[in-house]
Design an enzyme around this catalytic site. Structure first.
Site, PDB file in Angstrom:
ATOM      1  N   LYS A   9       0.838  -1.303  -0.110  1.00 21.71           N
ATOM      2  CA  LYS A   9       0.125   0.014  -0.027  1.00 21.71           C
ATOM      3  C   LYS A   9       0.761   1.202   0.025  1.00 21.71           C
ATOM      4  O   LYS A   9       2.041   1.198   0.247  1.00 21.71           O
ATOM      5  CB  LYS A   9      -1.070   0.159   1.318  1.00 21.71           C
ATOM      6  CG  LYS A   9      -1.988  -1.200   1.079  1.00 21.71           C
ATOM      7  CD  LYS A   9      -2.768  -1.320   2.312  1.00 21.71           C
ATOM      8  CE  LYS A   9      -3.843  -2.516   2.593  1.00 21.71           C
ATOM      9  NZ  LYS A   9      -4.963  -2.280   3.493  1.00 21.71           N
ATOM     10  N   TYR A  49     -11.966  -3.812  -3.591  1.00 22.17           N
ATOM     11  CA  TYR A  49     -12.759  -3.834  -2.357  1.00 22.17           C
ATOM     12  C   TYR A  49     -14.331  -3.759  -2.388  1.00 22.17           C
ATOM     13  O   TYR A  49     -15.003  -3.158  -1.925  1.00 22.17           O
ATOM     14  CB  TYR A  49     -12.269  -2.484  -1.648  1.00 22.17           C
ATOM     15  CG  TYR A  49     -11.009  -2.369  -0.918  1.00 22.17           C
ATOM     16  CD1 TYR A  49     -10.602  -3.709  -0.109  1.00 22.17           C
ATOM     17  CD2 TYR A  49      -9.983  -1.533  -1.291  1.00 22.17           C
ATOM     18  CE1 TYR A  49      -9.384  -3.678   0.449  1.00 22.17           C
ATOM     19  CE2 TYR A  49      -8.746  -1.611  -0.625  1.00 22.17           C
ATOM     20  CZ  TYR A  49      -8.379  -2.869   0.234  1.00 22.17           C
ATOM     21  OH  TYR A  49      -7.259  -2.899   0.547  1.00 22.17           O
ATOM     22  N   ASN A 119      -2.065  -0.166   7.052  1.00 24.11           N
ATOM     23  CA  ASN A 119      -1.559  -1.308   7.726  1.00 24.11           C
ATOM     24  C   ASN A 119      -0.553  -1.852   6.515  1.00 24.11           C
ATOM     25  O   ASN A 119      -0.575  -3.126   6.563  1.00 24.11           O
ATOM     26  CB  ASN A 119      -2.727  -2.391   7.756  1.00 24.11           C
ATOM     27  CG  ASN A 119      -3.564  -2.372   6.731  1.00 24.11           C
ATOM     28  OD1 ASN A 119      -3.396  -2.138   5.777  1.00 24.11           O
ATOM     29  ND2 ASN A 119      -4.922  -2.973   7.212  1.00 24.11           N
ATOM     30  N   HIS A 122      -1.974  -5.521   1.474  1.00 23.24           N
ATOM     31  CA  HIS A 122      -3.296  -6.221   1.197  1.00 23.24           C
ATOM     32  C   HIS A 122      -2.479  -7.532   1.031  1.00 23.24           C
ATOM     33  O   HIS A 122      -1.720  -7.867   0.194  1.00 23.24           O
ATOM     34  CB  HIS A 122      -3.856  -5.556   0.244  1.00 23.24           C
ATOM     35  CG  HIS A 122      -4.855  -6.635  -0.452  1.00 23.24           C
ATOM     36  ND1 HIS A 122      -6.170  -6.892   0.208  1.00 23.24           N
ATOM     37  CD2 HIS A 122      -4.783  -7.458  -1.515  1.00 23.24           C
ATOM     38  CE1 HIS A 122      -6.676  -7.905  -0.265  1.00 23.24           C
ATOM     39  NE2 HIS A 122      -5.857  -8.200  -1.626  1.00 23.24           N
ATOM     40  N   GLU A 133      -8.702 -11.270  -7.682  1.00 27.40           N
ATOM     41  CA  GLU A 133      -7.781 -10.054  -7.563  1.00 27.40           C
ATOM     42  C   GLU A 133      -6.610 -10.192  -8.799  1.00 27.40           C
ATOM     43  O   GLU A 133      -6.155  -9.184  -9.141  1.00 27.40           O
ATOM     44  CB  GLU A 133      -7.166  -9.940  -6.253  1.00 27.40           C
ATOM     45  CG  GLU A 133      -8.329  -9.783  -5.218  1.00 27.40           C
ATOM     46  CD  GLU A 133      -7.862  -9.739  -3.810  1.00 27.40           C
ATOM     47  OE1 GLU A 133      -8.816  -9.543  -2.878  1.00 27.40           O
ATOM     48  OE2 GLU A 133      -6.717 -10.152  -3.617  1.00 27.40           O
TER      49      GLU A 133
HETATM   50  P1  ATP Z   1      -6.890  -6.046   3.309  1.00 30.92           P
HETATM   51  O1  ATP Z   1      -7.933  -6.454   2.311  1.00 30.92           O
HETATM   52  O2  ATP Z   1      -6.231  -4.760   2.969  1.00 30.92           O
HETATM   53  O3  ATP Z   1      -5.782  -7.267   3.049  1.00 30.92           O
HETATM   54  P2  ATP Z   1      -7.939  -7.189   5.553  1.00 30.92           P
HETATM   55  O4  ATP Z   1      -8.121  -8.408   4.604  1.00 30.92           O
HETATM   56  O5  ATP Z   1      -6.977  -7.531   6.693  1.00 30.92           O
HETATM   57  O6  ATP Z   1      -7.052  -5.926   4.878  1.00 30.92           O
HETATM   58  P3  ATP Z   1     -10.488  -6.170   5.247  1.00 30.92           P
HETATM   59  O7  ATP Z   1     -11.468  -6.323   6.140  1.00 30.92           O
HETATM   60  O8  ATP Z   1     -10.632  -6.857   3.837  1.00 30.92           O
HETATM   61  O9  ATP Z   1      -9.037  -6.450   5.850  1.00 30.92           O
HETATM   62  O10 ATP Z   1     -10.586  -4.583   4.981  1.00 30.92           O
HETATM   63  C1  ATP Z   1      -9.924  -3.979   4.171  1.00 30.92           C
HETATM   64  C2  ATP Z   1      -9.191  -2.554   4.514  1.00 30.92           C
HETATM   65  O11 ATP Z   1     -10.218  -1.750   4.928  1.00 30.92           O
HETATM   66  C3  ATP Z   1      -8.493  -2.737   5.542  1.00 30.92           C
HETATM   67  O12 ATP Z   1      -7.250  -3.019   5.421  1.00 30.92           O
HETATM   68  C4  ATP Z   1      -8.375  -1.470   6.404  1.00 30.92           C
HETATM   69  O13 ATP Z   1      -7.440  -0.278   5.778  1.00 30.92           O
HETATM   70  C5  ATP Z   1     -10.050  -1.074   6.109  1.00 30.92           C
HETATM   71  N1  ATP Z   1     -10.641  -1.371   7.061  1.00 30.92           N
HETATM   72  C6  ATP Z   1     -11.480  -2.566   7.151  1.00 30.92           C
HETATM   73  N2  ATP Z   1     -12.239  -2.400   8.418  1.00 30.92           N
HETATM   74  C7  ATP Z   1     -12.283  -1.004   8.736  1.00 30.92           C
HETATM   75  C8  ATP Z   1     -12.950  -0.179   9.817  1.00 30.92           C
HETATM   76  N3  ATP Z   1     -13.779  -0.947  10.532  1.00 30.92           N
HETATM   77  N4  ATP Z   1     -12.739   0.873   9.769  1.00 30.92           N
HETATM   78  C9  ATP Z   1     -11.843   1.550   9.068  1.00 30.92           C
HETATM   79  N5  ATP Z   1     -11.021   0.932   8.104  1.00 30.92           N
HETATM   80  C10 ATP Z   1     -11.314  -0.361   7.860  1.00 30.92           C
HETATM   81 MG    MG Z   2      -9.408  -8.043   2.613  1.00 36.38          MG
END
Ligand code: ATP
Ligand code: MG
Length: 139
Positions: A9, A49, A119, A122, A133
């Protein structure tokens, strides 16, 4: 052999963490087979997303993800999806397990608008997600 998609990211790229992060996946037995640097468009991010696009945090997430250069990478290996998720760590860097990428390199700060977790990476969550993806980012 299984494949998974990793995205470095904008925060990871800005901090110069690419090599350190790639090494973490390689040490877990994964091999990088494709790599592409780009700035993500809103249209691609909405597809990537799609599970989150209706959620309140989505506009901030899209803004963050398109705020700078990212690197999309395909890794290959045994159980690539699960292995990569394990090395990546929990979504919230404050809760990420010790030794994971999000724990080791995360700085616990929120993105500029205080709503999105920066974070670093991804990682595809399931095999189906990985296939979708990889098509989206690499055609
Ligand atoms: P990623 O898909 O980015 O690998 P992940 O699978 O761990 O992360 P997801 O639940 O898919 O988490 O969420 C995608 C991204 O959206 C997260 O990486 C985070 O940056 C953001 N995100 C998810 N949940 C929240 C929330 N409740 N509040 C704010 N941001 C969130
Ligand atoms: Mg995810």
């Amino acid at each position: 052999m299984e494949k998974t998609l990793i995205i470095l990211k904008p925060d990871a790229v800005a901090k110069g963490l690419e090599n350190d992060i790639v090494q973490k996946y390689e040490k877990a037995g994964l091999r990088m087979i494709r790599r592409e640097e780009l700035v993500a468009t809103a249209a691609t991010l909405k597809q990537h997303y799609s599970a989150h696009v209706q959620k309140g945090f989505y506009p901030s997430l899209e803004k963050f993800m398109s705020s700078g250069k990212i690197v999309a990478i395909i890794f290959e290996g045994n159980n690539a999806v699960a292995t990569a998720r394990k090395v990546t760590g929990s979504t919230d860097p404050m809760k990420a397990e010790k030794g994971t990428i999000r724990n080791e390199f995360g700085d616990m700060k929120l993105a500029d608008d205080d709503r999105i977790m920066k974070n670093l990476v991804h990682a595809s969550a399931t095999k189906e997600e990985a296939e979708k993806e990889i098509k989206l980012w690499f055609g």
